[in-house]
Design an enzyme around this catalytic site. Sequence first.
Site, mmCIF file in Angstrom:
data_model
loop_
_atom_site.group_PDB
_atom_site.id
_atom_site.type_symbol
_atom_site.label_atom_id
_atom_site.label_comp_id
_atom_site.label_asym_id
_atom_site.label_seq_id
_atom_site.Cartn_x
_atom_site.Cartn_y
_atom_site.Cartn_z
ATOM 1 N N ASP A 1 22.966 -30.778 -23.558
ATOM 2 C CA ASP A 1 22.238 -30.340 -24.754
ATOM 3 C C ASP A 1 22.633 -31.086 -26.024
ATOM 4 O OD1 ASP A 1 24.791 -29.393 -25.103
ATOM 5 O OD2 ASP A 1 24.246 -27.282 -25.262
ATOM 6 N N HIS B 1 27.300 -30.596 -24.823
ATOM 7 C CA HIS B 1 28.012 -30.174 -23.616
ATOM 8 C C HIS B 1 27.564 -30.969 -22.392
ATOM 9 C CE1 HIS B 1 27.654 -26.690 -26.427
ATOM 10 N NE2 HIS B 1 28.963 -26.721 -26.261
ATOM 11 N N SER C 1 33.637 -23.978 -26.321
ATOM 12 C CA SER C 1 32.464 -23.947 -25.445
ATOM 13 C C SER C 1 32.644 -24.740 -24.158
ATOM 14 C CB SER C 1 31.236 -24.482 -26.194
ATOM 15 O OG SER C 1 31.464 -25.797 -26.659
#
Length: 384
Positions: free
Chosen positions: A347, A350, A40
């Site tokens: 979040d 990240h 991610s």
Amino acid sequence: MEFYHLKFQTLVIIFATFLPNPLFCSENCNFPAIFNFGDSNSDTGGLSAAFGQAPPPNGETFFHAPAGRFSDGRLLIDFIAEKMELPYLSAFLDSIGSNFSHGANFATAGSTIRPQNTTISQSGYSPISLDIQRVQFSDFVTRSQIIRKKGFFRNLLPDEDVFSRALYTFDIGQNDLTAGYKLNLSTDQVKAYVPRVLEQFSDVIQKLYGEGGRSFWIHNTGPVGCLPYIMDRFLVTAAQIDKYGCSIPYNDVSQYFNLRLKEAVSALRKKLPMAAITYVDVYSVKYSLIAHAKKLGFEDPFVACCGHGGKYNYNRFAKCGSKKIVNGTEIVIAKSCINPTARINWDGTHFTESANKWIFDQIVNGSFSDPPLPLNFACNRMNI
């Protein structure tokens, strides 16, 4: 450990500033494409294409809508593309509006180097591990040239010679460490399987080299012990928190992983004599950002911008963009903060766009690279 860690950063900057510049005998690479592999931290839409779009407010700052990224805006890979004057990378798995003439992104959020024995619904880890990403790339190389020869979509696919001149970027490994934590493994047990994980990583690099790849830009893993979701889910004692607020045991594992990764990169240079392999110490940069957040103009680095409740504004059962029904009306309960540009963490897991930009600005000139080559010179092999 922290003293030596920060002392090393200072020495790197001094060397980069005052020692003779090795770039005088090197050339600007003019990379025509980027092929990215990762999780991610560099996913520009892979997981969203396969399992559904990352919901709003993801993407709100730069794209002003969800854009397949788990951030409010751009990631490090986006800033890399900008620096190379290339369009943002389309996810390999995204068939809608994609242009692969300048490269492709095989990363998916939740990806690991070592394949996991769970489904994405059970653990949150992507089934598209690094070995699968490499297979996808191999298929892309073959099929893109077959399709080009037939005259279809020629302007959307790379020329054959692009693969040997492209930059191959990697940002993966963090999820391999957290996977062990979620299985309640001890620090020593997680460390014990790191060498095997890196054997698999090295195997992928060698196979990409066999496919024609020559320039590799490899990020090490960041300080996972500084991430709110780790601090929230895996409680540690006060004695295990360093002076900047990070979890010492989890950062210790990250540092061990990075030490072994650097050793693996050194071994790969000997095995692959025509390869230019750059190891980039993003751990040091991210740790420095978190440690000196307020001095750098950021707010509390441990409080997520987009989340819901708790000490860190993070709840793994109500992640960024989560909704619930209240009096018959669906509302968003995990909203974005008022000013994401002042935050480091987006979040709980990240980074925000502003944090990513700061990190990129530190690494682009090669100050945290081995060898100390700027991004645009990363096709050059150096014996330093």
